[in-house]
Design a protein around this motif. Structure first.
Motif, PDB file in Angstrom:
ATOM      1  N   GLY A   1       0.729  -1.380   0.154  1.00 18.45           N
ATOM      2  CA  GLY A   1       0.057  -0.075  -0.135  1.00 18.45           C
ATOM      3  C   GLY A   1       0.818   1.238   0.001  1.00 18.45           C
ATOM      4  N   PHE A   2       0.111   2.315  -0.466  1.00 19.58           N
ATOM      5  CA  PHE A   2       1.005   3.567  -0.486  1.00 19.58           C
ATOM      6  C   PHE A   2       0.668   4.340   0.882  1.00 19.58           C
ATOM      7  N   ILE A   3       1.805   5.369   1.116  1.00 18.19           N
ATOM      8  CA  ILE A   3       1.651   6.124   2.215  1.00 18.19           C
ATOM      9  C   ILE A   3       1.672   7.418   1.811  1.00 18.19           C
ATOM     10  N   LEU A   4       0.941   8.382   2.305  1.00 17.34           N
ATOM     11  CA  LEU A   4       0.519   9.715   1.716  1.00 17.34           C
ATOM     12  C   LEU A   4       1.065  10.633   2.853  1.00 17.34           C
ATOM     13  N   LEU A   5       2.020  11.290   2.828  1.00 17.01           N
ATOM     14  CA  LEU A   5       2.570  12.342   4.050  1.00 17.01           C
ATOM     15  C   LEU A   5       2.357  13.787   3.726  1.00 17.01           C
ATOM     16  N   TYR A   6       1.729  14.346   4.568  1.00 13.96           N
ATOM     17  CA  TYR A   6       1.752  16.016   4.448  1.00 13.96           C
ATOM     18  C   TYR A   6       2.288  16.657   5.516  1.00 13.96           C
ATOM     19  N   LYS A   7       2.995  17.805   4.978  1.00 15.14           N
ATOM     20  CA  LYS A   7       3.305  18.759   6.093  1.00 15.14           C
ATOM     21  C   LYS A   7       3.481  20.016   5.476  1.00 15.14           C
ATOM     22  N   ARG A   8       2.736  21.031   6.537  1.00 13.09           N
ATOM     23  CA  ARG A   8       2.572  22.496   6.257  1.00 13.09           C
ATOM     24  C   ARG A   8       3.508  23.016   7.331  1.00 13.09           C
ATOM     25  N   LEU A   9       4.174  23.936   6.904  1.00 16.52           N
ATOM     26  CA  LEU A   9       5.132  24.870   7.806  1.00 16.52           C
ATOM     27  C   LEU A   9       4.530  26.188   8.433  1.00 16.52           C
ATOM     28  N   GLU A  10       4.521  26.163   9.651  1.00 15.82           N
ATOM     29  CA  GLU A  10       4.037  27.496  10.143  1.00 15.82           C
ATOM     30  C   GLU A  10       4.734  28.745   9.837  1.00 15.82           C
ATOM     31  N   GLN A  11       5.911  28.703   9.697  1.00 14.81           N
ATOM     32  CA  GLN A  11       6.703  29.848   9.188  1.00 14.81           C
ATOM     33  C   GLN A  11       7.691  29.323   8.257  1.00 14.81           C
ATOM     34  N   GLY A  12       7.829  30.543   7.325  1.00 10.38           N
ATOM     35  CA  GLY A  12       8.864  30.062   6.244  1.00 10.38           C
ATOM     36  C   GLY A  12       8.352  29.456   5.152  1.00 10.38           C
ATOM     37  N   VAL A  13       9.239  29.304   4.147  1.00 10.87           N
ATOM     38  CA  VAL A  13       8.746  28.301   2.871  1.00 10.87           C
ATOM     39  C   VAL A  13       9.844  27.292   2.519  1.00 10.87           C
ATOM     40  N   TYR A  14       9.539  26.048   1.882  1.00  9.12           N
ATOM     41  CA  TYR A  14      10.465  25.348   1.299  1.00  9.12           C
ATOM     42  C   TYR A  14      11.125  26.155  -0.077  1.00  9.12           C
ATOM     43  N   GLN A  15      12.395  25.942  -0.116  1.00  6.51           N
ATOM     44  CA  GLN A  15      13.037  26.053  -1.269  1.00  6.51           C
ATOM     45  C   GLN A  15      13.141  25.243  -2.434  1.00  6.51           C
ATOM     46  N   ARG A  16      12.471  25.125  -3.277  1.00  7.88           N
ATOM     47  CA  ARG A  16      12.403  24.035  -4.539  1.00  7.88           C
ATOM     48  C   ARG A  16      13.824  24.059  -5.160  1.00  7.88           C
ATOM     49  N   SER A  17      13.939  23.250  -5.729  1.00  2.73           N
ATOM     50  CA  SER A  17      15.306  23.145  -6.703  1.00  2.73           C
ATOM     51  C   SER A  17      14.856  24.058  -7.672  1.00  2.73           C
ATOM     52  N   ARG A  18      15.761  24.541  -8.458  1.00  2.00           N
ATOM     53  CA  ARG A  18      15.406  25.269  -9.668  1.00  2.00           C
ATOM     54  C   ARG A  18      16.117  24.566 -11.035  1.00  2.00           C
ATOM     55  N   SER A  19      16.230  23.459 -10.809  1.00  2.00           N
ATOM     56  CA  SER A  19      16.675  22.604 -11.840  1.00  2.00           C
ATOM     57  C   SER A  19      15.717  22.433 -13.081  1.00  2.00           C
ATOM     58  N   GLU A  20      16.269  22.246 -14.276  1.00  2.00           N
ATOM     59  CA  GLU A  20      15.511  22.421 -15.447  1.00  2.00           C
ATOM     60  C   GLU A  20      14.832  20.719 -15.632  1.00  2.00           C
ATOM     61  N   SER A  21      15.340  19.927 -14.984  1.00  2.00           N
ATOM     62  CA  SER A  21      14.612  18.632 -15.123  1.00  2.00           C
ATOM     63  C   SER A  21      13.409  18.806 -14.266  1.00  2.00           C
ATOM     64  N   GLU A  22      12.558  17.830 -14.398  1.00  2.00           N
ATOM     65  CA  GLU A  22      11.130  17.713 -13.790  1.00  2.00           C
ATOM     66  C   GLU A  22      11.342  17.217 -12.312  1.00  2.00           C
ATOM     67  N   VAL A  23      12.242  16.397 -12.071  1.00  2.00           N
ATOM     68  CA  VAL A  23      12.420  15.657 -10.812  1.00  2.00           C
ATOM     69  C   VAL A  23      13.661  15.606 -10.609  1.00  2.00           C
ATOM     70  N   ARG A  24      14.069  15.525  -9.234  1.00  2.00           N
ATOM     71  CA  ARG A  24      15.623  15.578  -8.907  1.00  2.00           C
ATOM     72  C   ARG A  24      15.852  14.533  -7.692  1.00  2.00           C
ATOM     73  N   ALA A  25      16.885  13.544  -7.680  1.00  2.00           N
ATOM     74  CA  ALA A  25      17.281  12.778  -6.877  1.00  2.00           C
ATOM     75  C   ALA A  25      17.915  13.615  -5.651  1.00  2.00           C
ATOM     76  N   LEU A  26      17.708  13.559  -4.342  1.00  2.00           N
ATOM     77  CA  LEU A  26      18.399  14.085  -3.403  1.00  2.00           C
ATOM     78  C   LEU A  26      19.096  13.125  -2.606  1.00  2.00           C
ATOM     79  N   THR A  27      20.242  13.678  -1.969  1.00  2.00           N
ATOM     80  CA  THR A  27      21.034  12.708  -0.988  1.00  2.00           C
ATOM     81  C   THR A  27      20.431  12.929   0.154  1.00  2.00           C
ATOM     82  N   PRO A  28      20.928  11.897   1.025  1.00  2.00           N
ATOM     83  CA  PRO A  28      20.459  12.105   2.428  1.00  2.00           C
ATOM     84  C   PRO A  28      20.821  13.252   3.284  1.00  2.00           C
TER      85      PRO A  28
END
Length: 119
Positions: A64-91
């Motif tokens: 089965g799938f797990i769907l997790l959701y997080k909302r920051l109370e302050q600040g924002v997430y800085q998404r990658s500005r990569s040209e590709s649609e998806v990016r692998a992240l290191t630990p």
């Protein structure tokens, strides 16, 4: 839960915003059709909303799938500005994103891959 997530071998983040109204079926179709990846593997897929203060995680776990959701109370997430649609992240990048919330840390120590000894 997302901060301490260690249940996946790989982590990918969508570089463009994602409509977070999408549920499990909608997000798995993005992974399969747009990213050409298999959502049924030991992988965590992350999706950021347009407002950048919310993030969804999708992963497969034993039938089965797990769907997790997080909302920051302050600040924002800085998404990658990569040209590709998806990016692998290191630990380390994943920890920075969850705690930072930036993926890149320009002043961080570089990872050492090999040691040389000078005598």
């Amino acid at each position: 839960m997302l901060n301490d997530f260690t249940g996946a071998d790989k982590v990918y983040i969508a570089c463009r915003y994602t409509d977070l109204w999408r549920g499990i079926d909608g997000l798995t179709s993005i992974v399969q059709q747009q990213f050409q990846l298999d959502p049924f593997t030991d992988t965590l897929f992350l999706f950021c909303g347009r407002r950048k203060d919310r993030i969804k995680g999708l992963c497969w776990e034993k039938g089965g799938f797990i769907l997790l959701y997080k909302r920051l109370e302050q600040g924002v997430y800085q998404r990658s500005r990569s040209e590709s649609e998806v990016r692998a992240l290191t630990p380390q990048q994943y920890r920075w994103l969850m705690g930072g919330p930036k993926i890149e840390q320009p002043k961080a120590h570089k990872e050492v891959t090999g040691l040389s000894c000078v005598v």
